[in-house]
Enzyme design. Structure first.
Site, PDB file in Angstrom:
ATOM      1  N   CYS A 146      53.117  40.268  45.676  1.00 42.36           N
ATOM      2  CA  CYS A 146      53.352  38.991  46.359  1.00 42.36           C
ATOM      3  C   CYS A 146      54.729  38.435  46.015  1.00 42.36           C
ATOM      4  O   CYS A 146      55.201  38.527  44.880  1.00 42.36           O
ATOM      5  CB  CYS A 146      52.265  37.995  45.963  1.00 42.36           C
ATOM      6  SG  CYS A 146      52.394  36.418  46.822  1.00 42.36           S
ATOM      7  N   CYS A 188      53.964  31.917  41.488  1.00 37.00           N
ATOM      8  CA  CYS A 188      52.871  31.178  40.845  1.00 37.00           C
ATOM      9  C   CYS A 188      52.705  31.689  39.408  1.00 37.00           C
ATOM     10  O   CYS A 188      52.400  32.877  39.198  1.00 37.00           O
ATOM     11  CB  CYS A 188      51.576  31.360  41.629  1.00 37.00           C
ATOM     12  SG  CYS A 188      51.800  31.062  43.403  1.00 37.00           S
ATOM     13  N   CYS A 213      49.700  33.841  38.158  1.00 36.95           N
ATOM     14  CA  CYS A 213      49.115  34.872  39.017  1.00 36.95           C
ATOM     15  C   CYS A 213      49.541  36.312  38.707  1.00 36.95           C
ATOM     16  O   CYS A 213      50.729  36.649  38.747  1.00 36.95           O
ATOM     17  CB  CYS A 213      49.407  34.569  40.482  1.00 36.95           C
ATOM     18  SG  CYS A 213      48.502  35.691  41.578  1.00 36.95           S
ATOM     19  N   CYS A 240      34.266  36.181  50.641  1.00 33.25           N
ATOM     20  CA  CYS A 240      35.605  35.607  50.659  1.00 33.25           C
ATOM     21  C   CYS A 240      36.648  36.698  50.458  1.00 33.25           C
ATOM     22  O   CYS A 240      36.633  37.417  49.458  1.00 33.25           O
ATOM     23  CB  CYS A 240      35.701  34.560  49.556  1.00 33.25           C
ATOM     24  SG  CYS A 240      37.314  33.777  49.477  1.00 33.25           S
ATOM     25  N   CYS A 250      34.925  33.639  54.504  1.00 34.36           N
ATOM     26  CA  CYS A 250      36.014  32.811  54.011  1.00 34.36           C
ATOM     27  C   CYS A 250      37.231  33.706  53.804  1.00 34.36           C
ATOM     28  O   CYS A 250      37.087  34.879  53.470  1.00 34.36           O
ATOM     29  CB  CYS A 250      35.593  32.174  52.691  1.00 34.36           C
ATOM     30  SG  CYS A 250      36.886  31.194  51.928  1.00 34.36           S
ATOM     31  N   CYS A 255      38.234  24.717  51.857  1.00 35.48           N
ATOM     32  CA  CYS A 255      37.904  25.004  50.468  1.00 35.48           C
ATOM     33  C   CYS A 255      39.202  24.827  49.706  1.00 35.48           C
ATOM     34  O   CYS A 255      40.158  25.570  49.915  1.00 35.48           O
ATOM     35  CB  CYS A 255      37.388  26.438  50.347  1.00 35.48           C
ATOM     36  SG  CYS A 255      37.194  26.996  48.645  1.00 35.48           S
ATOM     37  N   ARG A 283      32.517  24.531  43.065  1.00 31.94           N
ATOM     38  CA  ARG A 283      32.366  25.919  42.622  1.00 31.94           C
ATOM     39  C   ARG A 283      32.914  26.135  41.216  1.00 31.94           C
ATOM     40  O   ARG A 283      34.104  25.910  40.964  1.00 31.94           O
ATOM     41  CB  ARG A 283      33.065  26.862  43.618  1.00 31.94           C
ATOM     42  CG  ARG A 283      32.791  28.354  43.339  1.00 31.94           C
ATOM     43  CD  ARG A 283      33.178  29.236  44.520  1.00 31.94           C
ATOM     44  NE  ARG A 283      32.594  28.713  45.746  1.00 31.94           N
ATOM     45  CZ  ARG A 283      33.300  28.228  46.757  1.00 31.94           C
ATOM     46  NH1 ARG A 283      34.604  28.228  46.730  1.00 31.94           N
ATOM     47  NH2 ARG A 283      32.689  27.738  47.814  1.00 31.94           N
TER      48      ARG A 283
HETATM   49  N1  SAM Z   1      47.853  34.157  48.070  1.00 31.12           N
HETATM   50  C1  SAM Z   1      46.968  33.158  48.483  1.00 31.12           C
HETATM   51  C2  SAM Z   1      47.286  31.799  47.913  1.00 31.12           C
HETATM   52  O1  SAM Z   1      47.934  31.722  46.884  1.00 31.12           O
HETATM   53  O2  SAM Z   1      46.854  30.805  48.504  1.00 31.12           O
HETATM   54  C3  SAM Z   1      45.512  33.466  48.204  1.00 31.12           C
HETATM   55  C4  SAM Z   1      45.082  34.162  46.927  1.00 31.12           C
HETATM   56  S1  SAM Z   1      45.365  33.276  45.405  1.00 31.12           S
HETATM   57  C5  SAM Z   1      45.144  34.540  44.207  1.00 31.12           C
HETATM   58  C6  SAM Z   1      43.955  32.214  45.297  1.00 31.12           C
HETATM   59  C7  SAM Z   1      43.830  31.301  44.096  1.00 31.12           C
HETATM   60  O3  SAM Z   1      43.422  32.045  42.952  1.00 31.12           O
HETATM   61  C8  SAM Z   1      45.048  30.564  43.604  1.00 31.12           C
HETATM   62  O4  SAM Z   1      45.344  29.440  44.363  1.00 31.12           O
HETATM   63  C9  SAM Z   1      44.638  30.174  42.197  1.00 31.12           C
HETATM   64  O5  SAM Z   1      44.040  28.902  42.206  1.00 31.12           O
HETATM   65  C10 SAM Z   1      43.609  31.238  41.812  1.00 31.12           C
HETATM   66  N2  SAM Z   1      44.097  32.078  40.691  1.00 31.12           N
HETATM   67  C11 SAM Z   1      45.018  33.063  40.759  1.00 31.12           C
HETATM   68  N3  SAM Z   1      45.244  33.601  39.552  1.00 31.12           N
HETATM   69  C12 SAM Z   1      44.446  32.950  38.675  1.00 31.12           C
HETATM   70  C13 SAM Z   1      44.224  33.043  37.274  1.00 31.12           C
HETATM   71  N4  SAM Z   1      44.894  33.908  36.520  1.00 31.12           N
HETATM   72  N5  SAM Z   1      43.317  32.223  36.705  1.00 31.12           N
HETATM   73  C14 SAM Z   1      42.633  31.332  37.468  1.00 31.12           C
HETATM   74  N6  SAM Z   1      42.801  31.194  38.792  1.00 31.12           N
HETATM   75  C15 SAM Z   1      43.693  31.972  39.395  1.00 31.12           C
HETATM   76  C1  DTB Z   2      39.570  30.292  43.766  1.00 28.35           C
HETATM   77  O1  DTB Z   2      39.772  29.087  43.613  1.00 28.35           O
HETATM   78  N1  DTB Z   2      39.329  31.141  42.781  1.00 28.35           N
HETATM   79  C2  DTB Z   2      39.196  32.484  43.297  1.00 28.35           C
HETATM   80  C3  DTB Z   2      39.260  32.277  44.826  1.00 28.35           C
HETATM   81  N2  DTB Z   2      39.578  30.892  44.931  1.00 28.35           N
HETATM   82  C4  DTB Z   2      40.134  33.094  45.646  1.00 28.35           C
HETATM   83  C5  DTB Z   2      40.205  33.421  42.737  1.00 28.35           C
HETATM   84  C6  DTB Z   2      40.271  33.418  41.238  1.00 28.35           C
HETATM   85  C7  DTB Z   2      41.232  34.463  40.845  1.00 28.35           C
HETATM   86  C8  DTB Z   2      41.263  34.699  39.386  1.00 28.35           C
HETATM   87  C9  DTB Z   2      42.287  35.704  38.998  1.00 28.35           C
HETATM   88  C10 DTB Z   2      42.080  37.065  39.603  1.00 28.35           C
HETATM   89  O2  DTB Z   2      40.957  37.614  39.512  1.00 28.35           O
HETATM   90  O3  DTB Z   2      43.038  37.621  40.128  1.00 28.35           O
HETATM   91 FE1  SF4 Z   3      50.896  35.161  45.683  1.00 25.22          FE
HETATM   92 FE2  SF4 Z   3      49.276  34.882  43.602  1.00 25.22          FE
HETATM   93 FE3  SF4 Z   3      50.742  32.828  44.376  1.00 25.22          FE
HETATM   94 FE4  SF4 Z   3      48.705  33.669  45.953  1.00 25.22          FE
HETATM   95  S1  SF4 Z   3      48.535  32.775  43.899  1.00 25.22           S
HETATM   96  S2  SF4 Z   3      50.774  33.130  46.602  1.00 25.22           S
HETATM   97  S3  SF4 Z   3      48.791  35.866  45.524  1.00 25.22           S
HETATM   98  S4  SF4 Z   3      51.529  34.782  43.564  1.00 25.22           S
END
Ligand code: SAM
Ligand code: DTB
Ligand code: SF4
Length: 332
Positions: free
Chosen positions: A53, A57, A60, A97, A129, A189, A261
């Site tokens: 990506c 973030c 992430c 989802c 979702c 959501c 959730r």
């Molecule tokens: N790329 C899209 C976005 O950012 O909207 C969708 C996928 S993104 C991985 C969805 C959500 O996962 C993020 O907004 C964040 O709240 C959650 N997330 C990602 N990495 C995480 C982590 N290490 N611990 C907890 N939540 C996480």
């Molecule tokens: C949300 O709030 N939590 C989920 C879902 N929406 C997409 C994702 C959590 C991701 C946790 C880190 C991972 O497994 O990559």
């Molecule tokens: Fe990309 Fe992760 Fe940010 Fe979603 S949360 S936009 S997958 S870097």
């Protein structure tokens, strides 16, 4: 009690800072007055496009710029996704989802494939979702027509703390996508993460923004940061379960009918700690041994937990049913 979207920051702050057990008691009461407290929604996540990506973030593991050792893959084939959805249904999930590590949805072949995935999952009889980054108004409409029930797009944190976590897009961008989703008639959501290094003002600020949207999100995921090696937040201390309880209870009190959730971070919580979260108004979880890229409690243990607590998985409501039951939505 009618739903409010004129909460002041101070009101939410006063709720958030109540003595923990008073807070849980009040949230439990609100929950019981507004929802069937034994019902828990079971959602299954599938990462349909992993890693690579462009965004930054800080939490992430899927951001291309961090070295997390994650195995990236392009958008999965529709058939593979549908067989996972079928499996999720057989395991008692009601919502499927699909997550994609994109900054935004593009109008290309991948979008057509996503529309086919949405149609297929809907036909299997699951709520569908997606969480795939920013959407335009037109894309939201197309997703709705394909049968999408809900779109996940998290605010993640407060407006003030946002640029400490993400610089490649703005809070305003997030709110815009949420608006497009709402306008297309898709359930919203949206929630966030705690444990990013934010203070309580940022946590309350995020709840304040969510609660004062023109309409409350139908679901609010509360995630605890899962610190992943290679990300800027790898050294963050894990939040305590009581901080999760406080967040969940506050969200429950200010958004009484919303599905709250208990999301990422359950693997570090005991059944007793999760029980307190359910008491405080959580009524949805992600089940299955993987979230998007990180591990989650195993399915059998989760079902045993629900059984011990006297909670039961909710029956699915698919898009067609939502339309016909919308009038009695607020009756229970
Ligand atoms: N790329 C899209 C976005 O950012 O909207 C969708 C996928 S993104 C991985 C969805 C959500 O996962 C993020 O907004 C964040 O709240 C959650 N997330 C990602 N990495 C995480 C982590 N290490 N611990 C907890 N939540 C996480
Ligand atoms: C949300 O709030 N939590 C989920 C879902 N929406 C997409 C994702 C959590 C991701 C946790 C880190 C991972 O497994 O990559
Ligand atoms: Fe990309 Fe992760 Fe940010 Fe979603 S949360 S936009 S997958 S870097």
């Amino acid at each position: 009690m009618s739903l409010r979207n004129d909460w002041t920051f101070e009101e939410i702050q006063a709720i958030y800072h109540k003595p923990l057990l008073d807070l849980v008691y009040e949230a439990a009461t609100v929950h019981r007055n507004n929802n069937i407290a034994s019902d828990v929604q079971i959602c299954t996540l599938l990462s349909v496009k992993t890693g690579g990506c462009t965004e930054d973030c800080a939490y992430c593991p899927q951001a291309a710029r961090y070295n997390t050792g994650l195995k990236a893959h392009k958008l999965l084939d529709v058939d593979d996704v549908l067989s996972k959805a079928q499996e999720a249904k057989e395991n008692g999930s009601t919502r499927f989802c699909m997550g994609a590590a994109w900054r935004e949805m593009r109008d290309n072949r991948d979008f057509e494939k996503v529309l086919d995935m949405v149609k297929g999952v809907n036909q299997i009889g699951l709520e569908v979702c997606c969480t795939m980054g920013m959407l335009t108004e037109e894309q939201a409409v197309k997703l709705k027509e394909a049968g999408l029930s809900a779109y996940n797009h998290n605010l993640d944190t407060s407006e003030d703390y946002y640029d400490k976590i993400i610089t490649t897009r703005t809070y305003e961008d997030r709110l815009k996508t949420i608006g497009h989703v709402r306008k297309a008639g898709i359930s919203v959501c949206s929630g966030g993460i705690i444990g990013l290094g934010e203070d309580e003002t940022a946590r309350i600020g995020m709840i304040h923004t969510l609660a004062n949207l023109p309409q409350h999100p139908e679901s609010v995921p509360v995630n605890a940061l899962v610190p992943v090696e290679g990300t800027p937040l790898e050294e963050q201390k894990r939040v305590s379960a009581f901080e999760m309880v406080r967040m969940i209870a506050t969200v429950r009190i200010v958004m009484p009918k919303t599905q709250v959730r208990l999301s990422a971070g359950r693997l570090d919580m005991s059944v007793a700690e999760q029980a307190l979260c359910f008491m405080a108004g959580a009524n949805s979880i992600f089940a299955g041994d993987k979230l998007l890229t990180t591990p989650n409690p195993n399915y059998t243990d989760d079902m045993a937990m629900l059984d011990i607590l006297g909670l039961k998985p909710l029956e699915p409501v698919t898009v067609n049913e939502i339309q016909t039951t919308a009038v009695c939505h607020h009756e229970h």
